[in-house]
Write a protein that holds these residues in place. Structure first.
Motif, mmCIF file in Angstrom:
data_model
loop_
_atom_site.group_PDB
_atom_site.id
_atom_site.type_symbol
_atom_site.label_atom_id
_atom_site.label_comp_id
_atom_site.label_asym_id
_atom_site.label_seq_id
_atom_site.Cartn_x
_atom_site.Cartn_y
_atom_site.Cartn_z
ATOM 1 N N GLN A 159 -35.205 110.405 39.480
ATOM 2 C CA GLN A 159 -35.212 111.558 38.588
ATOM 3 C C GLN A 159 -36.565 111.644 37.848
ATOM 4 N N GLU A 160 -37.028 110.495 37.424
ATOM 5 C CA GLU A 160 -38.326 110.437 36.736
ATOM 6 C C GLU A 160 -39.442 110.932 37.680
ATOM 7 N N ASN A 161 -39.370 110.496 38.941
ATOM 8 C CA ASN A 161 -40.376 110.935 39.914
ATOM 9 C C ASN A 161 -40.277 112.435 40.176
ATOM 10 N N ALA A 162 -39.038 112.927 40.214
ATOM 11 C CA ALA A 162 -38.848 114.366 40.450
ATOM 12 C C ALA A 162 -39.463 115.166 39.294
ATOM 13 N N LYS A 163 -39.307 114.655 38.089
ATOM 14 C CA LYS A 163 -39.879 115.308 36.903
ATOM 15 C C LYS A 163 -41.406 115.322 37.006
#
Ligand SMILES: C[S@@+](CC[C@H](N)C(=O)[O-])C[C@H]1O[C@@H](n2cnc3c(N)ncnc32)[C@H](O)[C@@H]1O
Length: 290
Positions: A159-163
């Motif tokens: 999720q952090e990478n997607a952000k």
């Protein structure tokens, strides 16, 4: 590292030699990647600044990195970064370090969807760092993507990478065991894409130390014969795929026979083929649902 005055070049030469003597793989590259990380620069900066003197605090941080690398830890877990599909991704020991051969999966999905409706639904099963889902979301701005994993820590990082790549609004992250993460009866996915754990129990023990001792075994191990997850995915993917939808699954280069037999014996696929990776090794099953 002896106490003396160091420049970038002198330090790189010393570390390369030290790594070489201690059997660290790709010694010069490792030395450069770690030094660039400590200086918060890219590797080109090192080449352009060979005469730059090193500060004491930089040397302390670099020494710590050298120690970890000497212990077998992959560069990517030390720097916390790996590039996939030209996108920098954060990686931690909670997730597999995305591999270049997995980009073949992404390319195959994009080729398949070329002529299709852009508003497709895609399921990335076992997303890890989010590599596949994020690459697809960047390439397919109208696609809806569900990315699952059994590991909550992996999902948080994904999720952090997607952000980081501004696609978090278009990927739904769901925790769950394989297809149990997906609500029953919804045959809506045009594509199921997955890089499952496919290394056999015995093979795990023979993997290079960097992988065996540092990467998460739940991301690697596919049961006694390496086919546990693969078997399950080939059998169950049709329950979530729409008609003429396709399963794209990474596999081991020596699993062609078993994987082909599983796809052939399933009554749910009208066609299947195996795609090779950049090293000309069998790597991806593509199976089209009837
Ligand atoms: C080989 S890694 C692939 C990670 C990422 N997709 C990539 O290609 O870099 C397999 C992933 O599947 C996840 N996984 C393993 N067993 C699972 C299961 N039963 N259900 C869901 N995910 C699972 C692992 O946590 C891991 O993140």
């Amino acid at each position: 590292m002896p106490e003396e005055s160091w420049t970038v070049l002198k330090l790189l030469q010393w570390t390369t030699d030290y790594f070489q003597r201690n059997n660290v793989s790709e010694p010069r590259t490792s030395a450069e990647v770690l030094l660039a990380h400590v200086l918060a620069e890219d590797r080109l900066f090192l080449y352009l600044n060979y005469d730059r003197p090193m500060e004491t605090n930089e040397l302390t941080a670099y020494r710590a990195c050298i120690k970890r690398r000497l212990g077998g830890e992959p560069n990517q877990y030390i720097t916390g970064l790996q590039e996939f599909w030209s996108l920098p991704l954060r990686v931690t020991p909670d997730v597999l370090i995305p591999r270049p051969e997995t980009e073949v999966l992404v390319a195959a999905v994009l080729e398949f969807l070329d002529k299709a409706d852009p508003n497709v639904d895609i399921l990335d099963l076992g997303t890890g760092s989010g590599a596949i889902a994020i690459a697809l979301a960047r390439e397919l701005p109208a696609a809806r993507i569900v990315a699952t994993d059994l590991s909550m820590a992996a999902l948080r990082l994904a999720q952090e990478n997607a952000k980081l790549h501004d696609v978090d609004q278009r990927i739904l992250f769901v925790r769950g065991d394989m297809f149990a993460a997906i609500p029953g009866g919804s045959q809506r996915f045009k594509v199921v894409v997955t890089n499952p754990p496919y290394v056999s129990h015995a093979e795990i023990l023979e993997l290079p130390r960097e992988i065996r001792d540092f990467e998460p075994h739940h991301a690697l191990e596919g049961g006694p014969d390496g086919l546990a997850a693969i078997r399950h995915i080939i059998a169950e993917a049709p329950t979530v795929l729409c008609q003429a939808g396709a399963l794209f699954m990474e596999m081991g280069a020596d699993q062609t026979e078993s994987v082909s037999a599983l796809a052939k014996d399933s009554q749910h696929y009208e066609d299947y083929r195996i795609i090779k990776d950049y090293s000309k090794l069998d790597r991806v099953l593509v199976a089209i649902k009837k």
